[in-house]
Structures are given as structure tokens and as C-alpha cells.
Enzyme design. Sequence first.
Site, PDB file in Angstrom:
ATOM      1  CB  CYS A  61      -0.909   0.040   1.224  1.00 34.36           C
ATOM      2  SG  CYS A  61      -1.854   1.576   1.257  1.00 34.36           S
ATOM      3  CB  CYS A 107      -1.820   4.535   4.539  1.00 32.98           C
ATOM      4  SG  CYS A 107      -3.318   4.121   3.640  1.00 32.98           S
ATOM      5  CB  SER A 108      -0.696   0.377   6.589  1.00 25.91           C
ATOM      6  OG  SER A 108      -1.687   0.998   7.379  1.00 25.91           O
ATOM      7  CB  CYS A 109      -4.945  -0.408   2.204  1.00 24.36           C
ATOM      8  SG  CYS A 109      -5.466   1.304   2.387  1.00 24.36           S
TER       9      CYS A 109
HETATM   10 FE    FE Z   1      -3.433   2.213   2.808  1.00 22.61          FE
END
Ligand code: FE
Length: 211
Positions: free
Chosen positions: A117, A120-122
Site C-alpha cells: 500500500c 498508507c497500510s491498506c
Molecule cells: Fe493504505
Amino acid sequence: MGAAPIIENKAMTTDHEHSDRPLSDIEIRVKALESLLIDKGYVHPDTLERLIQTYEHEVGPHHGARVVARAWTDESFAEHLRADATAAVASMGYSGRQGEHLVAVENTPEQHNLVVCTLCSCYPWPVLGLPPAWYKSSAFRSQAVIRPREVLRTFGLNLPESTQVRVWDSTAEIRYLVIPMRPEGTQGWSLEALAGLVNRDSMIGTAVVSR
Ligand code: FE
């Protein structure tokens, strides 16, 4: 990037309250947000605690591993997974937050899939739990798209030149689950035994499954 540290995400646990370690900036901000949401009555502390407990202890890569093992052994399920991963995974009882639009990407000898991602951190929570710290690092997020082969090498994964690396960028809308290749010599293995071979990193694409 250097060697990727495999550090479990502990940012959301509450166990640091009993340690002498000073809180990091992000932990202080999370705590401040938490208190604010509770004070304003938007969330109940028990609900928050339950949510954290669920994603730390109940939901995890063991769910994804069962999905992969089933795809290896049940062609009609594999087809369902290709057509609509969200529904196929939900049919096994795995659904919820951050898994609403799941896409399964299958590794083949010709194509290896890697998930990142960049923003961000999906991450597909219902099948993999919470993302590891390295998945959220800026080094992984930037380098995975620029030089995926080198990034994979830092994870100890050396793919043949003939295998193309395809990078999938997760978003708030779409989360990807890599279906690794089934290792040779596992014919006739039970679903549980096969699932036992599948680790988290192989479903992000930073590892492959071996016997
Ligand atoms: Fe994300």
C-alpha cells in the site's frame, strides 16, 4: 532498503502500559485520539478493547492460509475466488472491516504477485489480521513499486528472471490476497496440513510456500 525487520505490530496493544519504555509519538497520538473518542461518547472503551483483541488474537493469517489451501484443493472454490474473492472468503466465514473488496491474485511460474500500500497500510484484515510493521514502513512502501525484485531479495526471495513480478497497490477500496503456488510433493495432503505450510508473507508476496 536494508534487511526487512520482521517485527510484529504492537502499536495498538495496551501491554506497554506496564512497561518502563516511553511511549512513541504515534502511541501518544493514538492514546490521545482514543481518550477523545471515549470522552465524547463516540466509542465505548469495551468496544475498542474487543476490536483490538479480535484483530490481535482471533483474526489472522491462519484464515488466509485456509483460503489458500482450499483454493489449491477445490477447483470450484478457486473459480469463485477468482470471480469474487470477497464472497468466496465470506462463504468460509471470513468477512468484516478492510475486507469488503477483496481481490485474489494467483502466483504462477510466469507471474509472481507482490502487494503493497504505497499510500498508507491498506491490508486485508479478515484474512491476514493486522499488517506487520515492515508493511507500514516507508522503505517497503516506496521501494516495492520501484525495485520489487531487490525488495524480494531482502526477504530472501530470489525469483527466476523468467518470472515477471507484478506489484499491486492496495487502496481503501481494494485489498489484495496473494494465492501462492502449491509446493511440489503435496498431493493428497489434507486441507489442514496444506494450510499449515502457508505463512503470512507468502500471502503478501514477500515469500513463497515450500514444504
Ligand atoms: Fe493504505
